[in-house]
Scaffold this motif. Structure first.
Motif, PDB file in Angstrom:
ATOM      1  N   HIS A 134      83.938 121.835  25.799  1.00  0.00           N
ATOM      2  CA  HIS A 134      83.644 121.591  24.384  1.00  0.00           C
ATOM      3  C   HIS A 134      82.230 121.047  24.292  1.00  0.00           C
ATOM      4  CE1 HIS A 134      87.700 122.284  22.564  1.00  0.00           C
ATOM      5  NE2 HIS A 134      87.949 122.345  23.854  1.00  0.00           N
ATOM      6  N   ILE A 135      81.519 121.466  23.272  1.00  0.00           N
ATOM      7  CA  ILE A 135      80.070 121.320  23.248  1.00  0.00           C
ATOM      8  C   ILE A 135      79.604 119.955  22.744  1.00  0.00           C
ATOM      9  CG2 ILE A 135      79.568 123.760  23.206  1.00  0.00           C
ATOM     10  CD1 ILE A 135      80.014 123.829  20.320  1.00  0.00           C
ATOM     11  N   VAL A 182      68.646 107.386  22.422  1.00  0.00           N
ATOM     12  CA  VAL A 182      68.005 108.654  22.807  1.00  0.00           C
ATOM     13  C   VAL A 182      68.418 109.785  21.853  1.00  0.00           C
ATOM     14  CG1 VAL A 182      67.915 110.428  24.607  1.00  0.00           C
ATOM     15  CG2 VAL A 182      67.809 108.016  25.237  1.00  0.00           C
ATOM     16  N   TRP A 219      64.606 117.411  18.055  1.00  0.00           N
ATOM     17  CA  TRP A 219      64.975 116.251  18.882  1.00  0.00           C
ATOM     18  C   TRP A 219      64.158 116.223  20.174  1.00  0.00           C
ATOM     19  CZ3 TRP A 219      68.048 116.992  23.514  1.00  0.00           C
ATOM     20  CH2 TRP A 219      68.424 115.809  24.145  1.00  0.00           C
ATOM     21  N   TYR A 260      70.936 115.718  10.356  1.00  0.00           N
ATOM     22  CA  TYR A 260      70.838 116.887  11.241  1.00  0.00           C
ATOM     23  C   TYR A 260      71.123 118.159  10.443  1.00  0.00           C
ATOM     24  CZ  TYR A 260      70.699 113.816  15.343  1.00  0.00           C
ATOM     25  OH  TYR A 260      70.334 112.873  16.278  1.00  0.00           O
ATOM     26  N   ALA A 261      70.365 119.208  10.699  1.00  0.00           N
ATOM     27  CA  ALA A 261      70.568 120.503  10.022  1.00  0.00           C
ATOM     28  C   ALA A 261      71.975 121.036  10.315  1.00  0.00           C
ATOM     29  CB  ALA A 261      69.506 121.497  10.491  1.00  0.00           C
ATOM     30  N   HIS A 262      72.491 120.733  11.496  1.00  0.00           N
ATOM     31  CA  HIS A 262      73.833 121.176  11.887  1.00  0.00           C
ATOM     32  C   HIS A 262      74.898 120.702  10.895  1.00  0.00           C
ATOM     33  CE1 HIS A 262      77.073 122.465  14.428  1.00  0.00           C
ATOM     34  NE2 HIS A 262      77.442 121.265  14.792  1.00  0.00           N
ATOM     35  N   HIS A 263      74.629 119.612  10.210  1.00  0.00           N
ATOM     36  CA  HIS A 263      75.643 119.029   9.316  1.00  0.00           C
ATOM     37  C   HIS A 263      75.844 119.843   8.042  1.00  0.00           C
ATOM     38  CE1 HIS A 263      75.062 114.852  11.400  1.00  0.00           C
ATOM     39  NE2 HIS A 263      75.539 115.774  12.193  1.00  0.00           N
ATOM     40  N   ARG A 264      74.932 120.783   7.779  1.00  0.00           N
ATOM     41  CA  ARG A 264      75.126 121.677   6.617  1.00  0.00           C
ATOM     42  C   ARG A 264      76.320 122.595   6.800  1.00  0.00           C
ATOM     43  NH1 ARG A 264      68.755 123.197   6.283  1.00  0.00           N
ATOM     44  NH2 ARG A 264      68.061 121.024   6.101  1.00  0.00           N
ATOM     45  N   THR A 265      76.802 122.687   8.047  1.00  0.00           N
ATOM     46  CA  THR A 265      78.000 123.502   8.299  1.00  0.00           C
ATOM     47  C   THR A 265      79.277 122.706   7.996  1.00  0.00           C
ATOM     48  OG1 THR A 265      78.216 122.736  10.578  1.00  0.00           O
ATOM     49  CG2 THR A 265      76.824 124.684  10.204  1.00  0.00           C
ATOM     50  N   ARG A 283      75.444 115.435  24.799  1.00  0.00           N
ATOM     51  CA  ARG A 283      75.916 116.330  25.871  1.00  0.00           C
ATOM     52  C   ARG A 283      74.731 116.945  26.619  1.00  0.00           C
ATOM     53  NH1 ARG A 283      79.749 120.955  27.102  1.00  0.00           N
ATOM     54  NH2 ARG A 283      78.542 122.851  27.314  1.00  0.00           N
ATOM     55  N   ILE A 284      73.702 117.363  25.875  1.00  0.00           N
ATOM     56  CA  ILE A 284      72.531 117.960  26.529  1.00  0.00           C
ATOM     57  C   ILE A 284      71.823 116.917  27.401  1.00  0.00           C
ATOM     58  CG2 ILE A 284      70.256 118.996  26.123  1.00  0.00           C
ATOM     59  CD1 ILE A 284      71.480 120.347  23.617  1.00  0.00           C
ATOM     60  N   ASP A 341      67.862 121.402  15.201  1.00  0.00           N
ATOM     61  CA  ASP A 341      68.019 119.985  15.591  1.00  0.00           C
ATOM     62  C   ASP A 341      67.611 119.762  17.042  1.00  0.00           C
ATOM     63  OD1 ASP A 341      69.091 119.349  13.082  1.00  0.00           O
ATOM     64  OD2 ASP A 341      71.146 119.751  13.744  1.00  0.00           O
ATOM     65  N   GLY A 376      71.327 125.842  12.624  1.00  0.00           N
ATOM     66  CA  GLY A 376      70.958 124.474  12.245  1.00  0.00           C
ATOM     67  C   GLY A 376      70.881 123.585  13.474  1.00  0.00           C
ATOM     68  N   LEU A 377      71.873 123.692  14.350  1.00  0.00           N
ATOM     69  CA  LEU A 377      71.865 122.904  15.583  1.00  0.00           C
ATOM     70  C   LEU A 377      70.656 123.250  16.446  1.00  0.00           C
ATOM     71  CD1 LEU A 377      73.354 120.897  17.493  1.00  0.00           C
ATOM     72  CD2 LEU A 377      74.382 122.901  18.566  1.00  0.00           C
ATOM     73  N   HIS A 389      76.278 116.700  20.166  1.00  0.00           N
ATOM     74  CA  HIS A 389      75.701 117.873  20.845  1.00  0.00           C
ATOM     75  C   HIS A 389      74.483 117.462  21.679  1.00  0.00           C
ATOM     76  CE1 HIS A 389      77.934 121.168  18.759  1.00  0.00           C
ATOM     77  NE2 HIS A 389      78.047 120.280  17.801  1.00  0.00           N
ATOM     78  N   LEU A 390      73.643 116.605  21.089  1.00  0.00           N
ATOM     79  CA  LEU A 390      72.413 116.184  21.782  1.00  0.00           C
ATOM     80  C   LEU A 390      72.730 115.261  22.951  1.00  0.00           C
ATOM     81  CD1 LEU A 390      70.192 115.579  18.624  1.00  0.00           C
ATOM     82  CD2 LEU A 390      70.465 117.690  19.957  1.00  0.00           C
ATOM     83  N   ASN A 439      75.565 125.531  24.749  1.00  0.00           N
ATOM     84  CA  ASN A 439      75.968 124.810  23.558  1.00  0.00           C
ATOM     85  C   ASN A 439      76.331 125.803  22.452  1.00  0.00           C
ATOM     86  OD1 ASN A 439      76.103 122.508  21.560  1.00  0.00           O
ATOM     87  ND2 ASN A 439      75.182 121.419  23.288  1.00  0.00           N
ATOM     88  N   GLU A 442      74.557 127.985  16.687  1.00  0.00           N
ATOM     89  CA  GLU A 442      74.473 127.636  15.262  1.00  0.00           C
ATOM     90  C   GLU A 442      73.011 127.299  14.973  1.00  0.00           C
ATOM     91  OE1 GLU A 442      74.110 126.080  11.814  1.00  0.00           O
ATOM     92  OE2 GLU A 442      74.437 124.324  13.117  1.00  0.00           O
TER      93      GLU A 442
END
Lengths: 137, 137, 137
Positions: free
Chosen positions: B45-46, B70, A66, B77-82, B93-94, A62, A58-59, B90-91, A53, A56
């Motif tokens: 793509h992630i 789920v 999660w 999400y912390a990722h959104h600060r970007t 996909r995992i 997450d 922050g991700l 992303h989650l 993945n 990053e």
């Protein structure tokens, strides 16, 4: 056809951690001499996994928060009657899967622009191993 | 040993969508000339994954609604600060995993009677790529 | 390069069950003659998966109870309009993934000290199939 096998060792400082391993995989691929084929990376300990993945921070936070919701720490897992306290780590490994197969094209890991490979440790602070096997021409 | 690599491009009309790709994989396999081996299909793509399951529209709705529980959309999400807003993708996909390896036997994808391969888009409406690598004899 | 393919059949007595299959995979590997390569094990029915984890009965109970929370039995799945009642089993297969790729080194399954391979049945009591394909030298 060529095959090439190496093992990576990890001993993370914290119990739960994501460690980027794309650079090590790149080096193993170079040493393998394989130009076209597949590279398997698989966590050999049953409380760790592999994630492909984004790199990053922050991700990554997450993902770890999660996983705590999806497969939480819980003192009541039946597995703990064996003396272990890492039931959640087994379930987290199953959630993210314990391995990935990276295609190799033109002598390079054929990853997407943001794909990076991570060792996902869920019960660290001790030595644990990952197998990397390259197969191709 | 033969290797053969192709890339599939997707630009889904909706943000979240399952796209059946078994027919494209069949064609790639034919072009590869491989009769026995393995076909890797991996989302590059992630925020997308690969699912091998039933081609039944009710089930597809269940899968997407289940993934929403789920790995939910969440503004925090912390990722959104970007600047991104796709942390959930992303989650997701995992959760489903980003790839599948299909055995090839007698020149055909060796799938079960109801197994179909799907590209699982979780953040669409833009061009995204899947790598397909066939390896075998 | 060698390839070798076999199929395992299962008919579990209970609807949900984990069946250890490492011994069968060992035998298939021996028959394949492959000393270095990869062994793919993939559930061909869309309500079963493959798990590589610890052979500990408490953990197995934890895994099954956890999956019941993550992907619960629910009469209201849209898939059930087809007459099926196994929507949860499809989602459980997606959660654990339907396949694993085991490296083969020095003629042996290159598993970690506690890694064992399990067929994960989520809708049993009928005959279902797993494909095992070995590829290597």
């Amino acid at each position: 056809m060529k095959t090439h096998t190496e093992y990576l060792w990890f001993e993370t400082k914290t119990r739960k951690e994501l460690v980027r391993i794309t650079p090590q995989l790149d080096e193993i691929l170079k040493r393998s001499g394989v130009k076209d084929g597949m590279l398997l990376v698989s966590a050999m300990h049953i409380t760790a996994g592999i994630i492909v993945n984004d790199d990053e921070s922050g991700l990554h936070r997450d993902i770890m928060e999660w996983l705590e919701k999806v497969a939480p720490v819980d003192p009541n897992y039946a597995h703990h009657r064996t003396g272990e306290d890492n039931g959640d780590a087994h379930l987290k490994r199953i959630t993210v899967h314990h391995q990935a197969l990276i295609p190799v094209t033109d002598g390079r890991l054929d990853l997407g622009p943001w794909e990076q490979c991570f060792y996902a440790e869920f019960d660290g602070r001790r030595r644990k191993r990952v197998v990397v096997k390259v197969m191709g021409v």
